[in-house]
Design an enzyme around this catalytic site. Structure first.
Site: not given
Ligand SMILES: O=C(O)Cc1cc(O)ccc1O
Ligand SMILES: [Fe+2]
Length: 436
Positions: A289, A332, A338, A362, A368
């Site tokens: 990812h 992470h 964010e 977050h 999260h």
């Protein structure tokens, strides 16, 4: 596409004349003794006069009257715009807001009265930082114009098309498009329906396109897809209110004519819009990812190399093809903060709860990632090529700064979902134990 005319490019030197006044741009100089058509020349500077040439931004207006013809500014009290984040109690919790309420039908709010600051960080006076606002409005601004002395607005409509009149001309911006109106530019917003959206504000610096590194010369947001209006003016002697945001507070003054009296202009300091459908998505076609920085559309850089005061990142519909890979966002903890919003659809890491017109935050180093349900699905799914985020547009404002939530964001809006943490409550243990 709407039927207005635009010029395309990013950071280009543009010039435009309202077709009703051909040859209205002075030839070969900026400030002639007498401008064509009896116009006044006025410069709008978006960078220090002495900024390096590549970053230098300014535009010249040729207008019926210079902007100075106005009465004194007075405080404009009816506002939830704030910059008092240093007085807020810190709260590291994951936060989720349900969709922000549109104004009630018996209460009339235009774009300016409907601005609410959710969170922010840094120094307005020192020109280093950002704020995140939501706007909710149900009437047009009519004979009212707004400008932001503090910084640039990147506006993300979520509901309702914005008909934006600026000193540079007109733009129409619908959900799935964004518009950037930079520091000092005057604008007025008309709407056809109750409207809502998000605003990323950066103080004292401007957005630019991210470097592409090994991607090469093309891809992500291409310069050709940014659209800037063509000159349009009105010669209207009516009472006009000019509302300015200055040092985090709103001020209002009156003048006896429309500020949208620019007959011709040229320069590289301009408002622009962008259709998110034009974003060319890059991703892994083998395994793993990628970090979401691959989805960066615009960035506003801090002094620290590669580190953004604010990145504007989008998550468009795309193919997902990675093999032997957990495909949703990974779990992470991030040194950045964010803030996410949703224009329409469902965000893959949280199919429920995060709704269009709502938001999540977050914060720095707060864990999260996918909710329990999303994890189980992705853990067990057959990894065929598949379309993801179909009919969805989520976005993120990511910042290296620590954000503080305003009183409006934490309490007054009454949209904070105190149950948010529960979406991670049922994450199962899959550990198979030590080998025997
Ligand atoms: O937290 C989020 O949902 C945003 C995000 C998306 C992603 O694909 C990888 C990391 C990340 O922070
Ligand atoms: Fe994240």
């Amino acid at each position: 596409m709407d039927d207005l005319k635009y010029m395309s490019g990013f950071g280009s030197e543009f010039k435009s004349e309202d077709p009703r006044c051909p040859q209205s741009l002075p030839k070969g100089q900026n400030s002639p003794q007498k401008c064509p058509y009896g116009l006044y020349a006025e410069q709008l500077s978006g960078t220090a006069f002495t900024a390096p040439r590549l970053e230098n931004r300014r535009s010249w207006f040729y207008r019926i009257r210079p902007s100075i013809g106005h009465d004194p500014f007075k405080p404009f009290s009816n506002s939830n715009v704030r910059c008092n984040w240093d007085q807020q109690e810190p709260d590291p919790n994951q936060m989720r807001w349900m969709p922000f309420d549109l104004p009630k039908s018996n209460e009339k709010r235009d774009f300016v009265e409907g601005l609410n600051t959710i969170c922010g960080s840094g120094e307005i006076k020192g020109k280093n930082g950002l704020a995140i606002h939501v706007y909710v409005c149900n009437v047009s601004m009519n004979n009212r114009a707004f400008y932001n002395a503090d910084g640039d607005f990147l506006i993300v409509p979520q509901k309702g098309t914005l008909k934006v009149t600026t000193e540079f001309g007109k733009l129409q911006v619908r959900p799935n498009e964004i518009v950037v109106i930079q520091q000092g530019m005057r604008f007025s917003i008309d709407i056809d329906e109750p409207s809502r959206g998000y605003i990323l504000e950066v103080f004292g610096r401007h957005f630019c396109l991210p470097d592409l590194g090994p991607i090469g010369a093309n891809g992500l947001a291409n310069a050709r897809d940014f659209l800037t209006p063509v000159a349009w003016y009105e010669d209207r002697d009516v009472q006009y209110e000019i509302i300015g945001k200055y040092q985090g507070k709103l001020f209002v003054c009156n003048q006896d004519h429309s500020p949208f009296d620019v007959v011709a202009w040229f320069g590289n300091y301009v408002p622009y819009k962008y259709d998110l459908a034009n974003f060319m998505v890059i991703n892994s076609v083998t395994f793993d990812h990628c970090d979401p920085s691959i989805f960066t559309l615009l960035t506003c850089q801090s002094e620290m190399k590669g580190t953004a005061i604010a990145d504007f990142v989008i998550f468009p519909p795309r193919w997902s093809v990675q093999e032997h890979t957990f495909r949703p966002p990974y779990y992470h903890r991030n040194c950045m903060s964010e803030f996410m919003g949703l224009i329409f659809g469902n965000y893959e890491a949280k199919a429920e709860g995060f709704q269009p017109g709502g938001a999540t935050l977050h914060s720095t180093m707060t864990p999260h990632g996918p909710d329990a349900q999303c994890f189980e699905m992705a853990f067990n799914e057959e990894l065929k090529p598949k379309r993801v985020a179909e009919g969805t547009m989520a976005f993120m404002f990511e910042t290296c700064m620590e954000l503080a939530v305003t009183e409006w964001g934490a309490k007054t809006c009454q949209k904070l979902d105190l149950e948010y943490y529960k979406c991670w409550k049922n994450i199962k243990k899959h550990f198979t134990g030590p080998a025997h």
